[in-house]
Design a protein around this motif. Structure first.
Motif: not given
Length: 298
Positions: A47-48, A50-52, A54-55, A265
Motif C-alpha cells: 500500500a505504501d 502504491i501510494h508513493d 501511483w502518480r 516516486e
C-alpha cells in the motif's frame, strides 16, 4: 463398543492426550498470528509503494529512457533489458535443467555419485545469490571476457535458477505414476521412447510451473547483476548479446539511492511495474498448470 468406551479407553491409554490437544490448539493459534503479521506487513508495504508511485505511472514512464531529471526519467531500457534477460535465461536454463532432471530421475544409476549430485543440487538451490554473482564475475566476465554484457548476465542468472529447475522437474517426474512407464514398456517402447512420449508430457505441467517460478525469482535478483558490473544508468536498449544492459531492480536501486524525493516516486512506480511482471508470471504458471492438467487423465 460405544463411542464413550472408546474415548474412555483412549484417555486411560494416553493420559497426555488432553495436553497434546491444548498444545495443538496453541500451535495453530500461534501459526495464525504469524501468518497475520506477515500478511499485514506485506499489505502495508504494498500500500505504501502504491501510494508513493501511483502518480508517476504513465505511458511516458514506460517508454522513456532514464534521465537525470526525475520528471523525464523512465524505465524503457530497464524493462527491455529485463525481458531480454528472461528470454535468454529461459533458453539456457530450461533445456539444460529438464535434460539433467530426466537423466537423474530416469536413467542415472542409483549410486554414491548420483546421491552426491542430489545433495549438491539441494545445497546449490539454497546458496545466496551474491555467490553466483562472484562466480559469474570470475568465469563469464573475466575468464571468457564477455564483459558487462547481456550474455554474461543471462549466464549468471542461469546458474542461479538451474538447480531450482532441476529439482522442480525431478519432483514433477516423480509424480508421474509408475503404471505410465510400465504401460509404455509393455507396448514395446524403449526406455527413451516411454520417457519422451508418455512420462514427459504427463510431467510437463509441473515442469513448466517450476520453471516459470524460477524465472520469476530471477526477475527480482539484483546482487548477481551488480556484481558482474551491470550498469545503473543505461539510456539505450541493447542491440546485441554483447551490449551493456540494466534491469528493473538495478534501476529501482539507482533511483532509491538518490536524495531527491521525485526519484523516490519513480522508484516506487518501478516497484509497481516489477510487481505487475511478477504477478503476470505467477498467473501464467497457474494458467499453464491448470490448462495442461485438464488434458492428462491417469
Amino acid at each position: 463398543m460405544s463411542a464413550e468406551r472408546i474415548s474412555t479407553t483412549d484417555r486411560e491409554f494416553d493420559p497426555r492426550l488432553p495436553l497434546r490437544k491444548r498444545l495443538g490448539m496453541l500451535f495453530g493459534l500461534l501459526s495464525a498470528v504469524a501468518i497475520a503479521i506477515g500478511l499485514t506487513t506485506l499489505g502495508v508495504l504494498i500500500a505504501d509503494v502504491i501510494h508513493d508511485g501511483w502518480r508517476a505511472l504513465s505511458w511516458d514512464f514506460l517508454t522513456s529512457f532514464p534521465s537525470r531529471r526525475p520528471e523525464q526519467a523512465g524505465i524503457r531500457s530497464a524493462l527491455v533489458g529485463t525481458f531480454y534477460i528472461l528470454i535468454l535465461v529461459a533458453l539456457i536454463a530450461f533445456p539444460l535443467g529438464v535434460a539433467a532432471a530426466i537423466y537423474l530421475e530416469e536413467f542415472a544409476p542409483k549410486n554414491r555419485l548420483t546421491a552426491t549430485i542430489e545433495i549438491n543440487l539441494s545445497n546449490l538451490a539454497a546458496v545466496p545469490s551474491i555467490v553466483y554473482g562472484l562466480l559469474g564475475l570470475g568465469v563469464f566476465v573475466r575468464t571468457f571476457m564477455l564483459g558487462r554484457s547481456l550474455l554474461a548476465g543471462a549466464l549468471t542468472l542461469s546458474l542461479l535458477v538451474l538447480p531450482i529447475i532441476i529439482i522442480a522437474s525431478r519432483e514433477a517426474l516423480r509424480a508421474v505414476p509408475p503404471s505410465i512407464r510400465e504401460a509404455g514398456l509393455a507396448l514395446g517402447a524403449s526406455h527413451w521412447q516411454t520417457v519422451r512420449l508418455f512420462v514427459l508430457p504427463a510431467a510437463l505441467p509441473g515442469i513448466l510451473t517450476g520453471t516459470i517460478l524460477a524465472l520469476a525469482r530471477a526477475i527480482g535478483e539484483t546482487a548477481p547483476l551488480i556484481t558482474i558490473g551491470a550498469l545503473t544508468y543505461v539510456a539505450f536498449t541493447p542491440k546485441s548479446l554483447f551490449d551493456p544492459f540494466t534491469v528493473l531492480p538495478i534501476q529501482i536501486f539507482n533511483w532509491i539511492s538518490r536524495p531527491q524525493p521525485a526519484f523516490h516516486e519513480r522508484a516506487a512506480a518501478g516497484i509497481i511495474v516489477l510487481l505487475a511482471v511478477l504477478l503476470l508470471f505467477n498467473g501464467l504458471a497457474i494458467f499453464l498448470r491448470a490448462r495442461l492438467q485438464r488434458r492428462i487423465r491417469f
